[in-house]
Write an enzyme that holds these catalytic residues in place. Structure first.
Site, PDB file in Angstrom:
ATOM      1  N   TYR A 146       0.819  -1.207   0.000  1.00  0.00           N
ATOM      2  CA  TYR A 146       0.000   0.000   0.000  1.00  0.00           C
ATOM      3  C   TYR A 146       0.857   1.264   0.000  1.00  0.00           C
ATOM      4  O   TYR A 146       0.356   2.348  -0.253  1.00  0.00           O
ATOM      5  CB  TYR A 146      -0.969   0.015   1.190  1.00  0.00           C
ATOM      6  CG  TYR A 146      -2.024  -1.073   1.147  1.00  0.00           C
ATOM      7  CD1 TYR A 146      -1.914  -2.133   0.263  1.00  0.00           C
ATOM      8  CD2 TYR A 146      -3.135  -1.037   1.977  1.00  0.00           C
ATOM      9  CE1 TYR A 146      -2.857  -3.141   0.214  1.00  0.00           C
ATOM     10  CE2 TYR A 146      -4.100  -2.033   1.940  1.00  0.00           C
ATOM     11  CZ  TYR A 146      -3.950  -3.085   1.053  1.00  0.00           C
ATOM     12  OH  TYR A 146      -4.893  -4.072   1.015  1.00  0.00           O
ATOM     13  N   LYS A 195       3.333 -15.407   3.097  1.00  0.00           N
ATOM     14  CA  LYS A 195       3.271 -16.223   1.882  1.00  0.00           C
ATOM     15  C   LYS A 195       4.713 -16.585   1.545  1.00  0.00           C
ATOM     16  O   LYS A 195       5.252 -16.270   0.482  1.00  0.00           O
ATOM     17  CB  LYS A 195       2.580 -15.418   0.761  1.00  0.00           C
ATOM     18  CG  LYS A 195       2.300 -16.193  -0.497  1.00  0.00           C
ATOM     19  CD  LYS A 195       1.198 -17.244  -0.366  1.00  0.00           C
ATOM     20  CE  LYS A 195       1.093 -18.064  -1.639  1.00  0.00           C
ATOM     21  NZ  LYS A 195       0.185 -19.229  -1.497  1.00  0.00           N
ATOM     22  N   ASP A 227      -3.116 -18.105   2.520  1.00  0.00           N
ATOM     23  CA  ASP A 227      -4.282 -18.768   1.914  1.00  0.00           C
ATOM     24  C   ASP A 227      -4.870 -19.797   2.871  1.00  0.00           C
ATOM     25  O   ASP A 227      -6.090 -19.907   3.030  1.00  0.00           O
ATOM     26  CB  ASP A 227      -3.941 -19.375   0.537  1.00  0.00           C
ATOM     27  CG  ASP A 227      -2.593 -20.080   0.495  1.00  0.00           C
ATOM     28  OD1 ASP A 227      -1.876 -20.088   1.520  1.00  0.00           O
ATOM     29  OD2 ASP A 227      -2.242 -20.628  -0.570  1.00  0.00           O
ATOM     30  N   ASP A 251      -5.342  -6.520   5.843  1.00  0.00           N
ATOM     31  CA  ASP A 251      -6.528  -5.834   5.335  1.00  0.00           C
ATOM     32  C   ASP A 251      -7.604  -6.867   4.993  1.00  0.00           C
ATOM     33  O   ASP A 251      -8.760  -6.773   5.412  1.00  0.00           O
ATOM     34  CB  ASP A 251      -6.134  -5.013   4.090  1.00  0.00           C
ATOM     35  CG  ASP A 251      -7.270  -4.152   3.575  1.00  0.00           C
ATOM     36  OD1 ASP A 251      -8.225  -3.893   4.328  1.00  0.00           O
ATOM     37  OD2 ASP A 251      -7.203  -3.724   2.398  1.00  0.00           O
ATOM     38  N   ASP A 255     -11.121  -8.219   7.388  1.00  0.00           N
ATOM     39  CA  ASP A 255     -12.521  -8.180   6.920  1.00  0.00           C
ATOM     40  C   ASP A 255     -13.160  -9.558   7.066  1.00  0.00           C
ATOM     41  O   ASP A 255     -14.311  -9.682   7.486  1.00  0.00           O
ATOM     42  CB  ASP A 255     -12.589  -7.759   5.440  1.00  0.00           C
ATOM     43  CG  ASP A 255     -12.817  -6.260   5.282  1.00  0.00           C
ATOM     44  OD1 ASP A 255     -12.347  -5.496   6.151  1.00  0.00           O
ATOM     45  OD2 ASP A 255     -13.456  -5.849   4.290  1.00  0.00           O
TER      46      ASP A 255
HETATM   47  C1  IPM Z   1      -9.094  -0.563   6.029  1.00  0.00           C
HETATM   48  C2  IPM Z   1      -9.536  -0.018   4.690  1.00  0.00           C
HETATM   49  C3  IPM Z   1      -8.408   0.833   4.150  1.00  0.00           C
HETATM   50  C4  IPM Z   1      -7.191  -0.067   4.023  1.00  0.00           C
HETATM   51  C5  IPM Z   1      -8.742   1.515   2.822  1.00  0.00           C
HETATM   52  C6  IPM Z   1      -9.964   2.375   2.943  1.00  0.00           C
HETATM   53  C7  IPM Z   1      -7.569   2.300   2.287  1.00  0.00           C
HETATM   54  O1  IPM Z   1      -9.882  -1.047   3.845  1.00  0.00           O
HETATM   55  O2  IPM Z   1      -8.838   0.239   6.938  1.00  0.00           O
HETATM   56  O3  IPM Z   1      -9.009  -1.778   6.149  1.00  0.00           O
HETATM   57  O4  IPM Z   1      -7.119  -0.832   3.079  1.00  0.00           O
HETATM   58  O5  IPM Z   1      -6.342  -0.010   4.883  1.00  0.00           O
HETATM   59 MG    MG Z   2      -9.915  -2.931   4.738  1.00  0.00          MG
END
Ligand code: IPM
Ligand code: MG
Length: 361
Positions: A146, A195, A227, A251, A255
């Site tokens: 990133y 990985k 994975d 990231d 989620d």
């Molecule tokens: C998070 C979000 C951010 C990230 C985005 C909005 C840049 O997805 O905080 O997880 O990827 O870090």
């Molecule tokens: Mg995110």
């Protein structure tokens, strides 16, 4: 104690949920004898609308001058919002990446907990969640893909995009130390996710994590390929205590982890530097589709405020009180729409904030 807090209400449901978190913090201040000063700054779409860019240098300076930052959420609908017609470095998310880097917030803590009261909302099979689960994802936040060099070029008429993934040993070491430190306060297990069967950055990651582990003989370290980890999170989430991983893997996995709890509206997060300073925000996004309707769940932001009390101000008793208030309100059967189940009482964002505030006495 004097608490100097900068707030980023942001976009979508951000302003509503931050308002409820402030309500709870104000009650904590009254009950426990603290004095809070807030300063709001603009970030994301809200800043683009006023300044044309997602984060100004003045806003960064305001954030830096505070003891901690409390954030709602930023961003809008990526298909319909005019913010996403702007070049990538002018979009809402660029503001978030910029503030993380500017404040050196390299350690992102994302707890994913199965709330007993909300177990019915968990999408996993009952036998899988019988043992419950309570994990913390420690995501490296200011390095890797990133923040690597990126560009889009054309070579012999062929368009080509390049992103680079770089980690040096110091970046890996400091996040590993944070991971092991926190594991010592939990169940003393670190699962380092990489990985390493493909990537050089992962092979270095593994080596440095092993070096750091030498200083923590009480902590059990295991390595897991990313994975496989994605699979294990669904198959057997109870096995995890601290998941330590790099930026992009964290990231994605965070989620996934929040989704398996079934209650993403409940999950807090903290982004810390190497002092007590931190930025605290819910793990969920800005939910533009429900913004302004007083139906958002403010609990993740309120629990983020609790993390702020704990990590930036060392106010454990106060943080405990906020967390206990959440449990109490859930036990009394109050729910926002996202966590609603049969027999419970549906309440809006403001009402949930009031109920939580009233529990702090
Ligand atoms: C998070 C979000 C951010 C990230 C985005 C909005 C840049 O997805 O905080 O997880 O990827 O870090
Ligand atoms: Mg995110």
């Amino acid at each position: 104690m004097k608490l100097n807090i900068t707030c980023i209400p942001g976009d979508g449901i951000g302003p509503e949920i931050v308002a409820e978190a402030k309500k709870v913090l104000d009650k904590v201040a009254t009950v426990y004898g603290h004095e809070i000063t807030y300063k709001d700054i603009l970030m994301g779409g809200a800043s683009i609308d006023v300044h044309g860019i997602p984060l100004t240098d003045e806003a960064i300076a305001d954030a830096k001058s505070a003891d901690a930052v409390l954030m709602g959420s930023i961003g809008g609908d990526t298909t319909t919002s005019p913010w996403y017609k702007l070049p990538p470095d002018k979009r809402p998310e660029a503001g978030l990446l910029k503030i993380r880097k500017a404040l050196n917030l390299f350690a992102n803590l994302r707890p994913a907990v199965l709330y007993e009261e909300l177990a019915d909302a968990c999408p996993l099979r009952k036998d899988i969640i019988e043992a419950g689960f309570d994990m913390l994802i420690m995501r490296e936040l200011t390095g890797g893909l990133y923040f690597g060099e990126r560009r889009t070029i054309e070579e012999n008429g062929i368009r080509k995009a390049i992103d680079t993934l770089t980690y040096d040993e110091n970046e890996i070491r400091r996040i590993a130390i944070k991971g092991f430190d926190i594991a010592m306060k939990r169940r003393k297990k670190v699962t380092s996710v990489d990985k390493a069967n493909v990537l050089d950055s992962s092979r270095l990651w593994r080596k440095v994590v092993e070096e750091v582990a030498q200083d923590y003989p009480e902590v059990t370290l295991e390595h897991m390929l990313v994975d496989n980890c994605a699979m294990q999170l669904v198959k057997d989430p109870a096995q995890f205590d601290v998941i330590l991983t790099e930026n992009m893997f964290g990231d994605i996995l965070s989620d996934e982890a929040s989704m398996v709890t079934g209650s993403i509206g409940m999950l807090a997060s903290a982004s810390l530097n190497d002092s007590k300073f931190g930025l605290y925000e819910p793990s969920h996004g800005s939910a533009p589709d429900i913004a302004g309707k007083d139906i958002a769940n403010p609990i993740a932001t309120i629990l983020s405020a609790a993390m702020m009390l704990r990590y930036s101000f060392d106010l454990d008793k106060e943080a405990d009180a906020v967390e206990a208030a959440v449990k109490a309100v859930l036990n009394k059967g109050y729910r926002t729409g996202d966590i609603m189940s049969e027999g419970c009482t549906l309440v809006g964002c403001k009402k949930m904030g009031d109920l939580l505030t009233n529990e702090i006495v």
